[in-house]
Design a protein around this motif. Sequence first.
Motif, PDB file in Angstrom:
ATOM      1  N   ALA A 215       4.797   3.265   9.826  1.00 24.42           N
ATOM      2  CA  ALA A 215       4.100   4.528  10.132  1.00 24.42           C
ATOM      3  C   ALA A 215       5.040   5.715  10.247  1.00 24.42           C
ATOM      4  O   ALA A 215       4.595   6.864  10.245  1.00 24.42           O
ATOM      5  CB  ALA A 215       3.332   4.380  11.451  1.00 24.42           C
ATOM      6  N   SER A 216       6.344   5.458  10.345  1.00 23.86           N
ATOM      7  CA  SER A 216       7.286   6.508  10.770  1.00 23.86           C
ATOM      8  C   SER A 216       7.928   7.259   9.612  1.00 23.86           C
ATOM      9  O   SER A 216       8.113   6.720   8.528  1.00 23.86           O
ATOM     10  CB  SER A 216       8.402   5.886  11.619  1.00 23.86           C
ATOM     11  N   ASP A 217       8.306   8.498   9.914  1.00 24.80           N
ATOM     12  CA  ASP A 217       9.168   9.260   9.013  1.00 24.80           C
ATOM     13  C   ASP A 217      10.623   8.850   9.218  1.00 24.80           C
ATOM     14  O   ASP A 217      11.416   8.854   8.284  1.00 24.80           O
ATOM     15  CB  ASP A 217       9.045  10.766   9.300  1.00 24.80           C
ATOM     16  N   ALA A 218      10.964   8.526  10.469  1.00 26.56           N
ATOM     17  CA  ALA A 218      12.366   8.256  10.784  1.00 26.56           C
ATOM     18  C   ALA A 218      12.485   7.354  12.001  1.00 26.56           C
ATOM     19  O   ALA A 218      11.557   7.226  12.799  1.00 26.56           O
ATOM     20  CB  ALA A 218      13.108   9.570  11.036  1.00 26.56           C
TER      21      ALA A 218
ATOM     22  N   ARG B 126      -2.508  -5.352   7.899  1.00 22.23           N
ATOM     23  CA  ARG B 126      -1.989  -5.501   9.265  1.00 22.23           C
ATOM     24  C   ARG B 126      -0.707  -4.707   9.518  1.00 22.23           C
ATOM     25  O   ARG B 126      -0.437  -4.328  10.645  1.00 22.23           O
ATOM     26  CB  ARG B 126      -1.795  -6.976   9.618  1.00 22.23           C
ATOM     27  N   ALA B 127       0.089  -4.432   8.485  1.00 22.80           N
ATOM     28  CA  ALA B 127       1.324  -3.657   8.681  1.00 22.80           C
ATOM     29  C   ALA B 127       1.055  -2.162   8.767  1.00 22.80           C
ATOM     30  O   ALA B 127       1.931  -1.396   9.166  1.00 22.80           O
ATOM     31  CB  ALA B 127       2.295  -3.932   7.541  1.00 22.80           C
ATOM     32  N   PHE B 128      -0.163  -1.745   8.378  1.00 19.71           N
ATOM     33  CA  PHE B 128      -0.448  -0.314   8.258  1.00 19.71           C
ATOM     34  C   PHE B 128      -1.497   0.170   9.258  1.00 19.71           C
ATOM     35  O   PHE B 128      -2.001   1.276   9.143  1.00 19.71           O
ATOM     36  CB  PHE B 128      -0.904   0.004   6.833  1.00 19.71           C
ATOM     37  N   ARG B 129      -1.813  -0.663  10.252  1.00 20.39           N
ATOM     38  CA  ARG B 129      -2.839  -0.283  11.235  1.00 20.39           C
ATOM     39  C   ARG B 129      -2.438   0.992  11.985  1.00 20.39           C
ATOM     40  O   ARG B 129      -3.239   1.901  12.152  1.00 20.39           O
ATOM     41  CB  ARG B 129      -3.070  -1.430  12.232  1.00 20.39           C
ATOM     42  N   LEU B 130      -1.192   1.051  12.427  1.00 23.19           N
ATOM     43  CA  LEU B 130      -0.757   2.224  13.187  1.00 23.19           C
ATOM     44  C   LEU B 130      -0.642   3.441  12.285  1.00 23.19           C
ATOM     45  O   LEU B 130      -1.041   4.544  12.662  1.00 23.19           O
ATOM     46  CB  LEU B 130       0.580   1.945  13.878  1.00 23.19           C
TER      47      LEU B 130
ATOM     48  N   ALA C  71       0.833  -1.207   0.000  1.00 21.33           N
ATOM     49  CA  ALA C  71       0.000   0.000   0.000  1.00 21.33           C
ATOM     50  C   ALA C  71       0.865   1.254   0.000  1.00 21.33           C
ATOM     51  O   ALA C  71       1.937   1.270   0.585  1.00 21.33           O
ATOM     52  CB  ALA C  71      -0.898   0.001   1.240  1.00 21.33           C
ATOM     53  N   PRO C  72       0.422   2.323  -0.670  1.00 18.94           N
ATOM     54  CA  PRO C  72       1.184   3.564  -0.653  1.00 18.94           C
ATOM     55  C   PRO C  72       1.131   4.226   0.718  1.00 18.94           C
ATOM     56  O   PRO C  72       0.206   3.998   1.481  1.00 18.94           O
ATOM     57  CB  PRO C  72       0.453   4.435  -1.698  1.00 18.94           C
ATOM     58  N   ALA C  73       2.135   5.026   1.017  1.00 18.22           N
ATOM     59  CA  ALA C  73       2.192   5.691   2.322  1.00 18.22           C
ATOM     60  C   ALA C  73       1.097   6.753   2.424  1.00 18.22           C
ATOM     61  O   ALA C  73       0.804   7.450   1.465  1.00 18.22           O
ATOM     62  CB  ALA C  73       3.562   6.340   2.514  1.00 18.22           C
ATOM     63  N   ALA C  74       0.494   6.830   3.609  1.00 21.18           N
ATOM     64  CA  ALA C  74      -0.536   7.843   3.848  1.00 21.18           C
ATOM     65  C   ALA C  74       0.127   9.085   4.434  1.00 21.18           C
ATOM     66  O   ALA C  74       1.039   8.990   5.227  1.00 21.18           O
ATOM     67  CB  ALA C  74      -1.572   7.305   4.836  1.00 21.18           C
TER      68      ALA C  74
END
Length: 283
Positions: free
Chosen positions: A164-167, A122-126, A13-16
Amino acid sequence: MTVIDQIYQEDNAPAAPGHPRIISLANQKGGVGKTTTAINLGTALAAIGERVLIVDLDPQGNASTGLGIDRRSRNVSTYDVLIGEAQLRDAVVPTAVPRLHIAASTMDLSGLELELGSAKDRAFRLRDAIAALNHNVTEPADYTYVLIDCPPSLNLLTVNAMAASDAILVPLQCEFFALEGLSQLLQTVEQVRTTLNPNLSIHGIVLTMFDSRNNLSNQVVADVRQFMGAKVYNTMIPRNVRISEAPSYGKPVLVYDLKCSGSEAYLKLATEVIQRERELRAH
């Protein structure tokens, strides 16, 4: 096949987009100062005017306990958010530190991997929960930083944090096997970047539990700086008894004893983090 490969094959999935700056504190090794750094960096950032949310993703819940959040009062936790039964804002509680909030965790998190099974997202819930965090809120109620305290292992919780993170901010203990653990973590970050989150970067590495009288500590510092160069923060967190005592009082060390060497180090680290943020935005 790793957790990451498996997820990538099923859902790329693309980043939100997310409004706050999201930084995960991660290291597969336990006892390196992840939670202590999350609590005290969050406190230091709040002290200089940022609005900070700590997301406790460790089933042990030490960040929540260290900020004085009683286990009995954790009615909505990060577990409820990740299984889709609550919004992240519902899990957020204020701490005794102005502008610092926390989404607390419970032991239920330890069973998350089994519960989500092969769920596509499941990897993108947070990531999705954080993306919804600042929707329809006025500026004083939104967050400028989200710090994620990861568990000491590479599992679905850590993958969610990295996706979920930028860094990533890596606390690294000044001990013999430090570099070995670091190279494993860098491989993981690279894998997440390739498969789940192309925007993920290493914000920096903070050397913790430094003892200047210990030759091994000094050698580890020299090795890590040679290996990672400018990625290593100038600030080092010393071994300090006040840092160790503070969590048992449910307080960050900056509140427990502002004048101790540990507090001074975390304030310097926060200044350095902000400085790096300015440089990143300027590019």
